[in-house]
Design a protein around this motif. Structure first.
Motif, PDB file in Angstrom:
ATOM      1  N   SER A  48       0.809  -1.215   0.000  1.00 44.67           N
ATOM      2  CA  SER A  48       0.000   0.000   0.000  1.00 44.67           C
ATOM      3  C   SER A  48       0.844   1.267   0.000  1.00 44.67           C
ATOM      4  CB  SER A  48      -0.935   0.017   1.214  1.00 44.67           C
ATOM      5  OG  SER A  48      -0.194   0.054   2.422  1.00 44.67           O
ATOM      6  N   PRO A  53      -8.659  -4.131  -3.597  1.00 44.84           N
ATOM      7  CA  PRO A  53      -8.641  -4.242  -2.134  1.00 44.84           C
ATOM      8  C   PRO A  53      -9.724  -5.198  -1.646  1.00 44.84           C
ATOM      9  CG  PRO A  53      -8.558  -1.938  -2.827  1.00 44.84           C
ATOM     10  CD  PRO A  53      -8.853  -2.745  -4.047  1.00 44.84           C
ATOM     11  N   ARG A  69      -5.167  -9.843  -3.112  1.00 46.97           N
ATOM     12  CA  ARG A  69      -4.556  -8.647  -2.518  1.00 46.97           C
ATOM     13  C   ARG A  69      -4.207  -8.884  -1.051  1.00 46.97           C
ATOM     14  NH1 ARG A  69      -2.638  -3.435  -4.127  1.00 46.97           N
ATOM     15  NH2 ARG A  69      -2.412  -2.271  -2.195  1.00 46.97           N
ATOM     16  N   ASP A  70      -5.047  -9.634  -0.348  1.00 47.62           N
ATOM     17  CA  ASP A  70      -4.864  -9.829   1.090  1.00 47.62           C
ATOM     18  C   ASP A  70      -4.142 -11.124   1.434  1.00 47.62           C
ATOM     19  OD1 ASP A  70      -6.251  -7.468   1.331  1.00 47.62           O
ATOM     20  OD2 ASP A  70      -8.175  -8.411   1.799  1.00 47.62           O
ATOM     21  N   LYS A 113     -14.808   3.064  -2.898  1.00 49.47           N
ATOM     22  CA  LYS A 113     -15.362   1.719  -2.984  1.00 49.47           C
ATOM     23  C   LYS A 113     -16.885   1.781  -2.969  1.00 49.47           C
ATOM     24  CE  LYS A 113     -15.003  -2.883  -0.939  1.00 49.47           C
ATOM     25  NZ  LYS A 113     -14.337  -3.717   0.084  1.00 49.47           N
TER      26      LYS A 113
END
Length: 445
Positions: free
Chosen positions: A92, A128, A133-134, A403
């Motif tokens: 990030s 995200p 991504r995580d 978002k």
């Protein structure tokens, strides 16, 4: 999601076109296991040298903020490589500054001029909140730069000015900036932690007999999908005459064709409900490649995306070279709505097409623009999308749209339409109107 039926015309290529069927109930990304990673200890083609960057300024001249001190590596010998990039720990975090490299041509001993590496690459990534991504594997990264066969490197990373004044490092060589008096240097913002230089050797394609778990029992996968006529395309896609708006399928070089080793990528693939839009990118890898080298460039980007940046696979759904050749990108089936990692915030229900090269100040070849029209006429036509129209996508979060925002976009958009970025470069972006018109004509509109 519309079913895709393989006609007799495409039987030879069915293995590369069709994967096990996926039932889609919503637009949320789905995943299915289709291959296994390489067994422990088994070597993959190519290699990556990952070298930590160190402070360049003498200790007495370093910034009051150690994190803002220029970092890099002095001229050194290394193992052979052809592509270079810089990564850091926090995906990030932005590298707000400049990255400059020079390389020594393997076998010739000559050094290149200093080249700039595009530092803003986080906008080419998974959305995200997604599993990719995580995953905990994703790192911050610059765009990769293709430099050709090399065996020496020098690099300098300089943060941007912390004030409103122009950053002098953008217009001077590292040597010139190093010689500037301390009082002349602007206050610098911190560099991200964990900076490393990644040197990628694409290696040779995997052996012809290698295959992944999904190919068990098949004799081989095709190296390309041949071009089809309009009638053949409609039959292959199972379309009826009442919905003829689909362009003829262009020739597509498959992952096997450019030498992607399927053991490198993650075993799960993501799908979404449909394809409502295509985002056009440039790879920012530079234009110093021949079309005969395009497969090596793609294998290098693939390794950089997976091994250096921590992505599950090649980020784009398709790639196009300067000669107009079209390549399958992310695995999952070229006709299917594969979830890519190309436009942060808008990967769901879209496809990403990267033109190999940098088109900020260089004009894209007409063959590449024509290839964009051909692949979008077919791919968007499979999903009923009109290349001249606009569509609405829901943002997954980015720097232009929050978002959850419903955003009206061109069906064929440039990356900068969904994210504040220079991509796909001003010269390529200016050609998208031509691509839209050509794509629509190929669909019979």
């Amino acid at each position: 999601m519309r079913a895709y039926l393989a006609s007799a015309i495409g039987v030879a290529c069915t293995a590369a076109l069709v994967l096990p069927s996926v039932s889609v109930a919503s637009s949320a990304p789905l995943a299915t296991a289709v291959s296994a990673p390489a067994p422990a200890g088994e070597a993959l083609p190519g290699s990556t040298q990952s070298l930590p960057l160190t402070p360049l300024a003498p200790r007495s001249e370093r910034s009051a903020s150690p994190a803002a001190t220029p970092q890099g590596l002095a001229e050194r010998d290394v193992q052979p490589f052809s592509l270079v990039g810089v990564v850091w720990d926090d995906a990030s975090a932005e590298l707000d500054g400049t990255v400059q490299v020079r390389t020594r041509a393997a076998g010739r001993g000559t050094w290149s001029a200093w080249q700039h590496v595009e530092t803003h690459n986080s906008e080419h990534a998974a959305d995200p909140g997604t599993a990719e991504r995580d995953s905990g594997k994703v790192r911050g990264s610059t765009a990769p730069l293709w430099v050709g066969a090399s065996d020496g490197v020098e690099v300098r990373v300089q943060s941007a000015s912390g004030g409103p004044s122009e950053n002098p490092a953008q217009h001077e060589s590292p040597a010139q900036h190093e010689n500037a008096a301390p009082s002349e240097r602007a206050v610098r913002a911190p560099l991200p932690a964990g900076l490393r230089l990644e040197l990628v050797d694409p290696g040779a394609p995997p052996p012809a007999g290698s295959s992944d778990a999904a190919d068990a029992g098949r004799s081989s996968l095709a190296t390309e999908l041949p071009a089809l006529t309009r009638a053949e395309t409609e039959a292959d896609a199972g379309l009826v005459a009442a919905r003829p708006y689909i362009g003829p399928r262009p020739r597509i070089i498959t992952r096997k064709g450019w030498g992607a080793d399927e053991r490198m990528r993650e075993r799960k693939l993501g799908y979404t409900e449909t394809v409502k839009a295509a985002f056009v990118h440039h790879s920012a890898t530079g234009n110093n490649y021949s079309c005969g080298q395009a497969s090596s460039v793609l294998r290098s980007i693939y390794r950089y995306h997976v091994k250096s940046s921590g992505w599950r696979d090649f980020g784009y759904n398709f790639a196009v070279d300067k000669c107009g050749n079209i390549y399958e990108g992310r695995a999952g089936g070229v006709a299917k709505p594969v979830l890519g990692a190309h436009t942060l915030g808008f990967n769901t229900n879209s496809t990403g097409i990267a033109v190999i090269g940098t088109y900020t100040s260089s004009n894209p070849p007409a063959a590449a623009v024509n290839a964009i029209a051909r692949i979008t006429a077919w791919k968007l036509g499979l999903h009923g999308a009109n290349p001249r129209a606009r569509t609405t996508l829901k943002s997954g979060g980015g720097n232009l749209y929050k978002k959850g925002a419903n955003v009206r976009l061109h069906v064929i958009s440039g990356h900068r339409d969904g994210f504040a970025t220079e991509c796909p470069g001003g010269r390529l972006y200016n050609k998208l109107g031509t691509a839209r018109s050509s794509s629509a004509r190929l669909q019979g509109r």
